[in-house]
Design a protein around this motif. Structure first.
Motif, PDB file in Angstrom:
ATOM      1  N   SER A 124       0.825  -1.200   0.000  1.00 53.74           N
ATOM      2  CA  SER A 124       0.000   0.000   0.000  1.00 53.74           C
ATOM      3  C   SER A 124       0.866   1.259   0.000  1.00 53.74           C
ATOM      4  O   SER A 124       2.028   1.228   0.405  1.00 53.74           O
ATOM      5  N   PHE A 125       0.258   2.346  -0.410  1.00 57.85           N
ATOM      6  CA  PHE A 125       0.975   3.616  -0.437  1.00 57.85           C
ATOM      7  C   PHE A 125       1.393   4.020   0.975  1.00 57.85           C
ATOM      8  O   PHE A 125       2.497   4.493   1.190  1.00 57.85           O
ATOM      9  N   VAL A 126       0.501   3.821   1.941  1.00 53.88           N
ATOM     10  CA  VAL A 126       0.812   4.254   3.304  1.00 53.88           C
ATOM     11  C   VAL A 126       2.030   3.507   3.848  1.00 53.88           C
ATOM     12  O   VAL A 126       2.876   4.102   4.531  1.00 53.88           O
ATOM     13  N   ASN A 127       2.170   2.227   3.544  1.00 55.26           N
ATOM     14  CA  ASN A 127       3.357   1.487   3.985  1.00 55.26           C
ATOM     15  C   ASN A 127       4.614   2.008   3.289  1.00 55.26           C
ATOM     16  O   ASN A 127       5.668   2.132   3.910  1.00 55.26           O
ATOM     17  N   TRP A 128       4.503   2.303   2.003  1.00 56.53           N
ATOM     18  CA  TRP A 128       5.640   2.841   1.264  1.00 56.53           C
ATOM     19  C   TRP A 128       6.043   4.200   1.829  1.00 56.53           C
ATOM     20  O   TRP A 128       7.218   4.460   2.081  1.00 56.53           O
ATOM     21  N   ALA A 129       5.058   5.059   2.058  1.00 59.80           N
ATOM     22  CA  ALA A 129       5.333   6.394   2.596  1.00 59.80           C
ATOM     23  C   ALA A 129       5.930   6.299   3.998  1.00 59.80           C
ATOM     24  O   ALA A 129       6.835   7.063   4.350  1.00 59.80           O
ATOM     25  N   ALA A 130       5.446   5.353   4.806  1.00 58.85           N
ATOM     26  CA  ALA A 130       6.007   5.158   6.146  1.00 58.85           C
ATOM     27  C   ALA A 130       7.466   4.722   6.051  1.00 58.85           C
ATOM     28  O   ALA A 130       8.305   5.147   6.855  1.00 58.85           O
ATOM     29  N   GLY A 131       7.785   3.904   5.070  1.00 57.31           N
ATOM     30  CA  GLY A 131       9.171   3.501   4.845  1.00 57.31           C
ATOM     31  C   GLY A 131      10.045   4.687   4.462  1.00 57.31           C
ATOM     32  O   GLY A 131      11.168   4.835   4.949  1.00 57.31           O
TER      33      GLY A 131
END
Length: 185
Positions: free
Chosen positions: A70-77
């Motif tokens: 998901s985008f949110v996981n990528w952004a959190a990374g």
């Protein structure tokens, strides 16, 4: 064009500011909490780090692959990596301090708030997943919460690779339709 959950990534790819503004409004709080946890000893550097994160998302949006997560996981990374880079810059400026000293433990009240937030997110996640079949719920938990690779999750559940991707696609579509209905209500 107005940014929303369905088009903000495309807007960013087309270099439209509305997409980034949507990310800031929607995910800014989560990303800031990640940064604040890492930069607890340097609160004056949080805003600078946040700017670097949003610039990194803007500049590297083509690296985001929806099929991998998901985008949110990528952004959190992106946020975690940028916070670590900021800690390294601080360490170069103040060589007497170790990285561990800069990453102080979160005070007790913040830990309680974090646990409460995690519980609320967990409840919301379970509510969202209820619209899926039991096997699909387990698949989504393994891939999106436990961050297993789709092939690994499929193998554990006795599904072929193709079946895993079909179930993910259909499950996401079903969740989006249910979530969209709730959002408008």
């Amino acid at each position: 064009m107005r940014a929303n959950e369905d088009n903000f990534i495309d807007l960013i790819k087309r270099r439209r500011e509305e997409g980034l503004v949507y990310v800031i409004r929607t995910y800014g709080g989560l990303l800031k909490s990640i940064v604040q946890k890492r930069l607890f000893a340097s609160p004056d550097r949080v805003e600078e780090c946040m700017n670097d994160i949003f610039f990194g998302i803007w500049k590297n949006i083509d690296c985001f692959d929806e099929s991998r997560g998901s985008f949110v996981n990528w952004a959190a990374g992106v946020a975690r990596l940028e916070a670590i880079d900021t800690l390294r810059r601080i360490q170069r400026e103040h060589p007497a301090m170790s990285l561990e000293e800069m990453e102080l433990e979160i005070p007790e009240e913040d830990t309680a708030l974090r646990k409460l937030t995690e519980q609320e997110l967990s409840k919301e996640t379970e509510e969202i997943l209820r619209c899926l079949s039991g096997k699909d719920q387990e698949l989504f938990r393994r891939i999106f919460l436990m961050e297993e690779e789709p092939e690994e999750a499929g193998q554990a559940l006795g599904m072929s690779r193709d079946n895993v991707y079909v179930r993910i696609f259909r499950g996401k579509k079903k969740i989006r339709s249910k979530f969209g209905e709730r959002k408008r209500a």
